[in-house]
Design a protein around this motif. Structure first.
Motif, PDB file in Angstrom:
ATOM      1  N   UNK A 289      58.524  95.044  99.810  1.00 44.67           N
ATOM      2  CA  UNK A 289      59.645  95.983  99.830  1.00 44.67           C
ATOM      3  C   UNK A 289      60.941  95.254 100.123  1.00 44.67           C
ATOM      4  N   UNK A 290      62.048  95.944  99.860  1.00 48.00           N
ATOM      5  CA  UNK A 290      63.362  95.362 100.129  1.00 48.00           C
ATOM      6  C   UNK A 290      63.985  94.760  98.886  1.00 48.00           C
ATOM      7  N   UNK A 291      65.096  94.058  99.088  1.00 46.02           N
ATOM      8  CA  UNK A 291      65.854  93.509  97.954  1.00 46.02           C
ATOM      9  C   UNK A 291      65.099  92.429  97.188  1.00 46.02           C
ATOM     10  N   UNK A 292      64.147  91.779  97.837  1.00 48.89           N
ATOM     11  CA  UNK A 292      63.392  90.702  97.193  1.00 48.89           C
ATOM     12  C   UNK A 292      62.004  91.155  96.742  1.00 48.89           C
ATOM     13  N   UNK A 293      61.811  92.455  96.573  1.00 52.05           N
ATOM     14  CA  UNK A 293      60.505  93.011  96.209  1.00 52.05           C
ATOM     15  C   UNK A 293      59.949  92.348  94.955  1.00 52.05           C
ATOM     16  N   UNK A 294      58.683  91.936  95.030  1.00 54.16           N
ATOM     17  CA  UNK A 294      58.027  91.316  93.886  1.00 54.16           C
ATOM     18  C   UNK A 294      58.095  89.806  93.869  1.00 54.16           C
ATOM     19  N   UNK A 295      58.974  89.205  94.665  1.00 52.07           N
ATOM     20  CA  UNK A 295      59.076  87.750  94.707  1.00 52.07           C
ATOM     21  C   UNK A 295      57.900  87.174  95.487  1.00 52.07           C
TER      22      UNK A 295
ATOM     23  N   UNK B 190      61.327  87.867 107.888  1.00 54.88           N
ATOM     24  CA  UNK B 190      60.935  89.183 107.385  1.00 54.88           C
ATOM     25  C   UNK B 190      59.849  89.732 108.302  1.00 54.88           C
ATOM     26  N   UNK B 191      59.770  91.056 108.425  1.00 57.55           N
ATOM     27  CA  UNK B 191      58.676  91.637 109.195  1.00 57.55           C
ATOM     28  C   UNK B 191      57.379  91.435 108.420  1.00 57.55           C
ATOM     29  N   UNK B 192      56.316  91.174 109.157  1.00 56.36           N
ATOM     30  CA  UNK B 192      55.040  90.844 108.545  1.00 56.36           C
ATOM     31  C   UNK B 192      54.494  92.000 107.693  1.00 56.36           C
ATOM     32  N   UNK B 193      54.912  93.228 107.964  1.00 52.88           N
ATOM     33  CA  UNK B 193      54.429  94.367 107.189  1.00 52.88           C
ATOM     34  C   UNK B 193      55.037  94.410 105.785  1.00 52.88           C
ATOM     35  N   UNK B 194      56.080  93.631 105.536  1.00 49.27           N
ATOM     36  CA  UNK B 194      56.726  93.618 104.219  1.00 49.27           C
ATOM     37  C   UNK B 194      56.122  92.590 103.278  1.00 49.27           C
ATOM     38  N   UNK B 195      55.139  91.815 103.752  1.00 51.84           N
ATOM     39  CA  UNK B 195      54.525  90.794 102.906  1.00 51.84           C
ATOM     40  C   UNK B 195      53.013  90.990 102.854  1.00 51.84           C
ATOM     41  N   UNK B 196      52.401  90.501 101.768  1.00 54.54           N
ATOM     42  CA  UNK B 196      50.950  90.545 101.607  1.00 54.54           C
ATOM     43  C   UNK B 196      50.495  89.269 100.923  1.00 54.54           C
TER      44      UNK B 196
END
Length: 105
Positions: A16-22, A66-72
């Motif tokens: 999520x956020x402006x860099x979503x998908x990167x 970044x918060x860890x919940x925004x990455x997978x």
């Protein structure tokens, strides 16, 4: 704290956020703050005054946490996956939920 699931050197995707998908590699993990720094993602720009150490001054770009919940984690086919822990040969290992493959060492 879910940050033990994502460690330095892991390949992750931004959810999520402006860099979503990167995608990028985790360069620093901050488990107590539940944050990670991903290479080439979430670039913050700071305006700096000239100093003796940096007589030119100007714009400084660096990666912000970044918060860890925004990455997978990213699977081999480039899709995000959650991580679970399993016991294999008496050791606790991280495993991708979607594919079942072992993550890291």
């Amino acid at each position: 704290m879910a940050s033990a699931r994502i460690k330095k050197g892991d390949k992750v995707i931004i959810l999520s956020g402006k860099d979503k998908g990167k995608t990028g590699e985790v360069t620093m993990s901050m488990p107590k703050a539940d944050k990670v720094v991903v290479a080439g993602v979430n670039i913050a720009v700071r305006h700096t005054k000239p100093t003796q150490g940096d007589p030119q001054g100007g714009l400084v770009r660096k990666e912000a946490p970044l918060h860890v919940s925004k990455v997978a984690h990213v699977t081999a086919d480039g899709k995000p996956t959650r991580v679970r822990f399993e016991e294999q040969d008496g050791k606790k290992v991280r495993v991708a939920v979607k594919t079942g493959e072992k993550i890291g060492g």
